[in-house]
Scaffold this motif. Sequence first.
Motif, PDB file in Angstrom:
ATOM      1  N   ALA A  53      47.649 -20.319  20.648  1.00 52.07           N
ATOM      2  CA  ALA A  53      48.737 -20.725  19.763  1.00 52.07           C
ATOM      3  C   ALA A  53      48.832 -22.237  19.659  1.00 52.07           C
ATOM      4  O   ALA A  53      49.171 -22.794  18.608  1.00 52.07           O
ATOM      5  CB  ALA A  53      50.056 -20.141  20.270  1.00 52.07           C
ATOM      6  N   LEU A  54      48.526 -22.929  20.759  1.00 53.03           N
ATOM      7  CA  LEU A  54      48.599 -24.389  20.752  1.00 53.03           C
ATOM      8  C   LEU A  54      47.432 -25.028  20.020  1.00 53.03           C
ATOM      9  O   LEU A  54      47.575 -26.087  19.407  1.00 53.03           O
ATOM     10  CB  LEU A  54      48.649 -24.908  22.204  1.00 53.03           C
ATOM     11  N   THR A  55      46.260 -24.381  20.085  1.00 54.18           N
ATOM     12  CA  THR A  55      45.075 -24.978  19.459  1.00 54.18           C
ATOM     13  C   THR A  55      44.848 -24.496  18.041  1.00 54.18           C
ATOM     14  O   THR A  55      44.142 -25.154  17.269  1.00 54.18           O
ATOM     15  CB  THR A  55      43.816 -24.659  20.286  1.00 54.18           C
ATOM     16  N   SER A  56      45.457 -23.368  17.642  1.00 54.29           N
ATOM     17  CA  SER A  56      45.217 -22.821  16.311  1.00 54.29           C
ATOM     18  C   SER A  56      45.555 -23.769  15.175  1.00 54.29           C
ATOM     19  O   SER A  56      44.854 -23.786  14.158  1.00 54.29           O
ATOM     20  CB  SER A  56      45.981 -21.498  16.131  1.00 54.29           C
ATOM     21  N   PRO A  57      46.639 -24.595  15.267  1.00 56.19           N
ATOM     22  CA  PRO A  57      46.919 -25.496  14.145  1.00 56.19           C
ATOM     23  C   PRO A  57      45.777 -26.453  13.837  1.00 56.19           C
ATOM     24  O   PRO A  57      45.711 -26.990  12.734  1.00 56.19           O
ATOM     25  CB  PRO A  57      48.172 -26.250  14.627  1.00 56.19           C
ATOM     26  N   ARG A  69      41.765 -24.675  10.968  1.00 53.92           N
ATOM     27  CA  ARG A  69      42.334 -24.215   9.706  1.00 53.92           C
ATOM     28  C   ARG A  69      41.326 -23.398   8.910  1.00 53.92           C
ATOM     29  O   ARG A  69      41.056 -23.671   7.760  1.00 53.92           O
ATOM     30  CB  ARG A  69      42.829 -25.409   8.890  1.00 53.92           C
ATOM     31  N   GLY A  70      40.768 -22.399   9.548  1.00 51.78           N
ATOM     32  CA  GLY A  70      39.812 -21.560   8.846  1.00 51.78           C
ATOM     33  C   GLY A  70      38.604 -22.344   8.405  1.00 51.78           C
ATOM     34  O   GLY A  70      38.040 -22.100   7.346  1.00 51.78           O
ATOM     35  N   GLY A  71      38.197 -23.328   9.224  1.00 55.19           N
ATOM     36  CA  GLY A  71      37.137 -24.231   8.809  1.00 55.19           C
ATOM     37  C   GLY A  71      35.738 -23.680   8.901  1.00 55.19           C
ATOM     38  O   GLY A  71      34.784 -24.368   8.541  1.00 55.19           O
ATOM     39  N   GLY A  72      35.585 -22.457   9.415  1.00 55.10           N
ATOM     40  CA  GLY A  72      34.254 -21.902   9.510  1.00 55.10           C
ATOM     41  C   GLY A  72      33.642 -21.692   8.137  1.00 55.10           C
ATOM     42  O   GLY A  72      34.306 -21.227   7.227  1.00 55.10           O
ATOM     43  N   PRO A 107      29.161 -20.342  18.085  1.00 60.14           N
ATOM     44  CA  PRO A 107      28.784 -20.537  19.482  1.00 60.14           C
ATOM     45  C   PRO A 107      27.837 -19.442  19.952  1.00 60.14           C
ATOM     46  O   PRO A 107      28.031 -18.267  19.654  1.00 60.14           O
ATOM     47  CB  PRO A 107      30.129 -20.472  20.216  1.00 60.14           C
ATOM     48  N   ALA A 108      26.798 -19.848  20.662  1.00 63.53           N
ATOM     49  CA  ALA A 108      25.767 -18.896  21.091  1.00 63.53           C
ATOM     50  C   ALA A 108      26.168 -18.135  22.348  1.00 63.53           C
ATOM     51  O   ALA A 108      25.452 -17.227  22.771  1.00 63.53           O
ATOM     52  CB  ALA A 108      24.446 -19.628  21.324  1.00 63.53           C
ATOM     53  N   THR A 125      39.004 -17.689  21.488  1.00 61.40           N
ATOM     54  CA  THR A 125      39.934 -18.763  21.831  1.00 61.40           C
ATOM     55  C   THR A 125      39.220 -19.992  22.383  1.00 61.40           C
ATOM     56  O   THR A 125      39.874 -20.986  22.710  1.00 61.40           O
ATOM     57  CB  THR A 125      40.958 -18.278  22.873  1.00 61.40           C
ATOM     58  N   ALA A 126      37.901 -19.933  22.466  1.00 58.25           N
ATOM     59  CA  ALA A 126      37.151 -21.095  22.952  1.00 58.25           C
ATOM     60  C   ALA A 126      37.243 -22.249  21.957  1.00 58.25           C
ATOM     61  O   ALA A 126      37.399 -22.045  20.746  1.00 58.25           O
ATOM     62  CB  ALA A 126      35.688 -20.711  23.179  1.00 58.25           C
ATOM     63  N   ARG A 127      37.131 -23.465  22.444  1.00 57.10           N
ATOM     64  CA  ARG A 127      37.249 -24.647  21.586  1.00 57.10           C
ATOM     65  C   ARG A 127      36.208 -24.650  20.475  1.00 57.10           C
ATOM     66  O   ARG A 127      36.476 -25.099  19.364  1.00 57.10           O
ATOM     67  CB  ARG A 127      37.108 -25.922  22.427  1.00 57.10           C
ATOM     68  N   ARG A 128      35.020 -24.168  20.766  1.00 61.17           N
ATOM     69  CA  ARG A 128      33.936 -24.242  19.783  1.00 61.17           C
ATOM     70  C   ARG A 128      34.018 -23.142  18.731  1.00 61.17           C
ATOM     71  O   ARG A 128      33.310 -23.202  17.727  1.00 61.17           O
ATOM     72  CB  ARG A 128      32.578 -24.165  20.501  1.00 61.17           C
ATOM     73  N   PHE A 129      34.875 -22.144  18.927  1.00 60.55           N
ATOM     74  CA  PHE A 129      34.992 -21.086  17.931  1.00 60.55           C
ATOM     75  C   PHE A 129      35.692 -21.660  16.706  1.00 60.55           C
ATOM     76  O   PHE A 129      36.762 -22.270  16.825  1.00 60.55           O
ATOM     77  CB  PHE A 129      35.773 -19.902  18.502  1.00 60.55           C
TER      78      PHE A 129
END
Length: 325
Positions: free
Chosen positions: A7-11, A14-17, A24-25, A73-77
């Motif tokens: 929840a803290l990192t989701s903002p 922004r759907g940037g994939g 991530p491998a 929830t990983a940073r690289r996702f």
Amino acid sequence: MTLLRAALTSPFKRGGGRPGAALPAERAIRPPAPVAPGPLAAYRRICGFPDTDELPLTYPHVLGFPLALRLMTARRFPLPVVGLVHTWIEITCHRAPHPADPLELTVYAEGLSPHRRGTEVTVVTEARRAGELIWESRSGYLSRHSTNTRRAASTSHDTSTRHTRHAPNASDVADAPDTAGTRTTSSGPTAAVPDVTGTADAPGPSVVAEWRLPADLGRRYGAVSGDRNPIHLYPLTARLLGFPRPIAHGMWTVARCLAEAPTSGTIRRVRADFRAPVPLPATVTYAADVTGFRLRGADRVHLTGTTDGPPGPPSAPAPATDGLP
């Protein structure tokens, strides 16, 4: 703690994939371990599966959910996990797993796909017994965000061309906000279907039962499955993510339909498409025939599925129930 971090990192996600972008491998792996009897019994109860010596067809997916959550929830996702909606799932059971089997679980992200409502990621879950792949699933999860495709479609006056270029499919309206007078479609990875809105009363399976789903179903299933996505829990948390009311978990609806099938123990493959959210509370009808099943509300189809077994209906519709065993 995992969802709090998400929840803290989701903002910042922004759907940037982007479709075709590298994911991530990493593969999340759970070492071989038998199934805990208490959680399994709770899962059987809320979904309606009988107590047999085989795991419910959908249960390995539940076992793998913590691994999937760790990946997403990983940073690289690249996509925000809060608000992700399940759009479709395919399950194949090669050899039936048993509760005492020491199952090794592996979960990984396979690819990103364009979706008219945003970006969809495919997540794979595999279960192995003594090194042999005995069960696997593929799931689509949608991150909703604005896209050039949607803007272009909204300004186009050639509707026939628009529908040709963006053929609707079974995940088009999956878990989209259930607002009056609003329907959304998209182009995704699945085959086109004619019933875009889910409101057409086309011929289909015969009705087996009517279920009344309680307002707290999302919280109850979340406690059993570990999937506490805010869109399933409370009216306030659902509204914060664009849903007027909390919606039922897609995996609960699939599991409940499979548990109701008279031949549920013989089904080894299922494909389910989440056509529209099930707002809670709700009254829905379950229908089935020899090729699959369907769940619908008063004015739209929520879920369609096909199986490799004959989940045929009884000779007459069953009386209305609360939808829970």
